[in-house]
Write a protein that holds these residues in place. Structure first.
Motif, mmCIF file in Angstrom:
data_model
loop_
_atom_site.group_PDB
_atom_site.id
_atom_site.type_symbol
_atom_site.label_atom_id
_atom_site.label_comp_id
_atom_site.label_asym_id
_atom_site.label_seq_id
_atom_site.Cartn_x
_atom_site.Cartn_y
_atom_site.Cartn_z
ATOM 1 N N ALA A 181 11.181 -7.388 -18.958
ATOM 2 C CA ALA A 181 9.801 -7.869 -19.341
ATOM 3 C C ALA A 181 9.948 -9.475 -19.251
ATOM 4 N N THR A 182 8.576 -9.935 -18.860
ATOM 5 C CA THR A 182 8.337 -11.441 -18.758
ATOM 6 C C THR A 182 8.868 -12.146 -20.393
ATOM 7 N N THR A 183 8.318 -11.227 -21.270
ATOM 8 C CA THR A 183 8.655 -11.983 -22.541
ATOM 9 C C THR A 183 10.186 -11.913 -22.891
ATOM 10 N N ASP A 184 10.763 -10.957 -22.516
ATOM 11 C CA ASP A 184 12.354 -11.023 -22.348
ATOM 12 C C ASP A 184 13.096 -12.315 -21.551
ATOM 13 N N LEU A 185 12.345 -12.355 -20.375
ATOM 14 C CA LEU A 185 12.861 -13.478 -19.516
ATOM 15 C C LEU A 185 12.753 -14.785 -20.197
ATOM 16 N N CYS A 186 11.398 -14.949 -20.819
ATOM 17 C CA CYS A 186 11.060 -16.332 -21.260
ATOM 18 C C CYS A 186 12.122 -16.600 -22.693
ATOM 19 N N ASP A 187 12.276 -15.352 -23.362
ATOM 20 C CA ASP A 187 13.199 -15.517 -24.418
ATOM 21 C C ASP A 187 14.823 -15.885 -24.153
ATOM 22 N N PHE A 188 15.197 -14.978 -22.970
ATOM 23 C CA PHE A 188 16.474 -15.141 -22.717
ATOM 24 C C PHE A 188 16.849 -16.516 -21.992
ATOM 25 N N PHE A 189 15.853 -17.078 -21.171
ATOM 26 C CA PHE A 189 16.046 -18.163 -20.231
ATOM 27 C C PHE A 189 15.151 -19.316 -20.840
ATOM 28 N N GLU A 190 15.095 -19.188 -22.208
ATOM 29 C CA GLU A 190 14.315 -20.304 -22.739
ATOM 30 C C GLU A 190 14.890 -21.935 -22.423
ATOM 31 N N PRO A 191 15.897 -22.331 -22.117
ATOM 32 C CA PRO A 191 16.399 -23.347 -21.497
ATOM 33 C C PRO A 191 15.843 -23.625 -20.317
ATOM 34 N N LYS A 192 15.440 -22.778 -19.614
ATOM 35 C CA LYS A 192 14.749 -22.823 -18.156
ATOM 36 C C LYS A 192 13.366 -23.205 -18.479
ATOM 37 N N LEU A 193 12.846 -22.734 -19.548
ATOM 38 C CA LEU A 193 11.413 -23.039 -19.690
ATOM 39 C C LEU A 193 11.245 -24.367 -20.121
ATOM 40 N N SER A 194 12.330 -24.971 -21.034
ATOM 41 C CA SER A 194 12.396 -26.507 -21.264
ATOM 42 C C SER A 194 12.300 -27.485 -20.250
ATOM 43 N N ASP A 195 13.382 -27.142 -19.313
ATOM 44 C CA ASP A 195 13.842 -27.803 -18.265
ATOM 45 C C ASP A 195 12.606 -27.758 -16.989
ATOM 46 N N GLY A 196 11.762 -26.868 -16.933
ATOM 47 C CA GLY A 196 10.722 -26.499 -15.991
ATOM 48 C C GLY A 196 11.097 -25.741 -14.669
ATOM 49 N N SER A 197 12.299 -25.253 -14.727
ATOM 50 C CA SER A 197 12.801 -24.392 -13.422
ATOM 51 C C SER A 197 12.208 -22.994 -13.771
ATOM 52 N N LEU A 198 11.627 -22.909 -14.976
ATOM 53 C CA LEU A 198 10.990 -21.488 -15.225
ATOM 54 C C LEU A 198 9.445 -21.721 -15.847
ATOM 55 N N ARG A 199 8.709 -21.216 -15.076
ATOM 56 C CA ARG A 199 7.264 -21.755 -15.271
ATOM 57 C C ARG A 199 6.187 -20.435 -15.382
ATOM 58 N N VAL A 200 5.465 -20.774 -16.623
ATOM 59 C CA VAL A 200 4.298 -19.539 -16.897
ATOM 60 C C VAL A 200 3.062 -19.831 -16.189
ATOM 61 N N LEU A 201 2.446 -18.953 -15.398
ATOM 62 C CA LEU A 201 1.256 -19.008 -14.965
ATOM 63 C C LEU A 201 0.290 -19.181 -15.970
ATOM 64 N N ALA A 202 -0.990 -19.840 -15.933
ATOM 65 C CA ALA A 202 -2.155 -19.911 -16.814
ATOM 66 C C ALA A 202 -2.542 -18.326 -16.893
ATOM 67 N N ALA A 203 -3.139 -17.884 -18.100
ATOM 68 C CA ALA A 203 -3.428 -16.686 -18.550
ATOM 69 C C ALA A 203 -4.645 -16.135 -17.880
ATOM 70 N N ASN A 204 -5.460 -16.813 -17.187
ATOM 71 C CA ASN A 204 -6.727 -16.288 -16.753
ATOM 72 C C ASN A 204 -6.579 -15.460 -15.403
ATOM 73 N N PHE A 205 -5.715 -15.006 -15.087
ATOM 74 C CA PHE A 205 -5.326 -14.136 -13.959
ATOM 75 C C PHE A 205 -5.719 -12.775 -14.211
ATOM 76 N N GLN A 206 -6.461 -11.936 -13.353
ATOM 77 C CA GLN A 206 -6.382 -10.697 -13.733
ATOM 78 C C GLN A 206 -5.609 -9.611 -12.937
ATOM 79 N N CYS A 207 -5.323 -8.418 -13.873
ATOM 80 C CA CYS A 207 -4.346 -7.361 -13.064
ATOM 81 C C CYS A 207 -5.204 -6.419 -12.176
ATOM 82 N N PHE A 208 -4.548 -6.204 -10.712
ATOM 83 C CA PHE A 208 -5.232 -5.306 -10.141
ATOM 84 C C PHE A 208 -4.008 -4.475 -9.415
ATOM 85 N N GLY A 209 -4.427 -3.488 -8.848
ATOM 86 C CA GLY A 209 -3.357 -2.601 -8.134
ATOM 87 C C GLY A 209 -2.257 -1.899 -9.154
#
Length: 163
Positions: free
Chosen positions: A3-31
């Motif tokens: 899950a993306t939540t687990d990835l964000c939790d486990f790779f928190e240092p990558k969030l801090s250094d910018g190598s893991l980035r989160v797209l803005a929440a205004n994108f809708q799901c299709f497919g």
């Protein structure tokens, strides 16, 4: 895929250094696929989906097509026919900084799509745009070869594959 939540939790240092980035929440799901991941292929276009068609007509090999449509809401860059081509040719998903059309048809395809909503108007067909270029939208940057991870909680981009 974790899950993306687990990835964000486990790779928190990558969030801090910018190598893991989160797209803005205004994108809708299709497919049909609410969860997808793969290596990134990029396009930069504006109100023209000729290059989008060319991409989904080619072998996707489990990649994620990321398209910067400039955020224009005046026309769709992906419709039902292109959704079917993306599914047939093995694309894992499509992330569009633009709307889609034929939402019901795309929802019937076994791919994942994130877009800025829907618009019934088709795009121009001039062939203008760029392939395999760095992009910046939704508060993040992404480049060809990055990795995309998407589920109902969000869309992540990372410089490296997360294992």
């Amino acid at each position: 895929m974790p899950a993306t939540t687990d990835l964000c939790d486990f790779f928190e240092p990558k969030l801090s250094d910018g190598s893991l980035r989160v797209l803005a929440a205004n994108f809708q799901c299709f497919g049909k696929l609410t969860t997808f991941s793969g290596q990134v292929k990029t396009l930069k276009v504006f109100e023209d989906n000729t290059l989008v068609r060319a991409a989904v007509e080619s072998a996707g090999n489990g990649q994620v097509l990321v398209v910067d449509g400039g955020g224009s809401l005046r026309c769709a860059l992906l419709g039902g026919n292109l959704g079917k081509l993306a599914e047939k040719n093995g694309w894992a998903g499509v992330v569009l900084n633009a709307p889609i059309r034929d939402a019901d048809e795309i929802d019937a395809c076994a791919i994942g799509v994130r877009a800025l909503g829907t618009c019934p108007v088709k795009s121009k067909k001039t062939g203008a745009g760029s392939v395999d270029v760095p992009l910046a939208f939704g508060g993040v940057t992404m480049k060809p070869g990055d990795w995309c991870y998407a589920d109902r909680d969000g869309v992540l981009f990372c410089d490296v594959e997360l294992k």
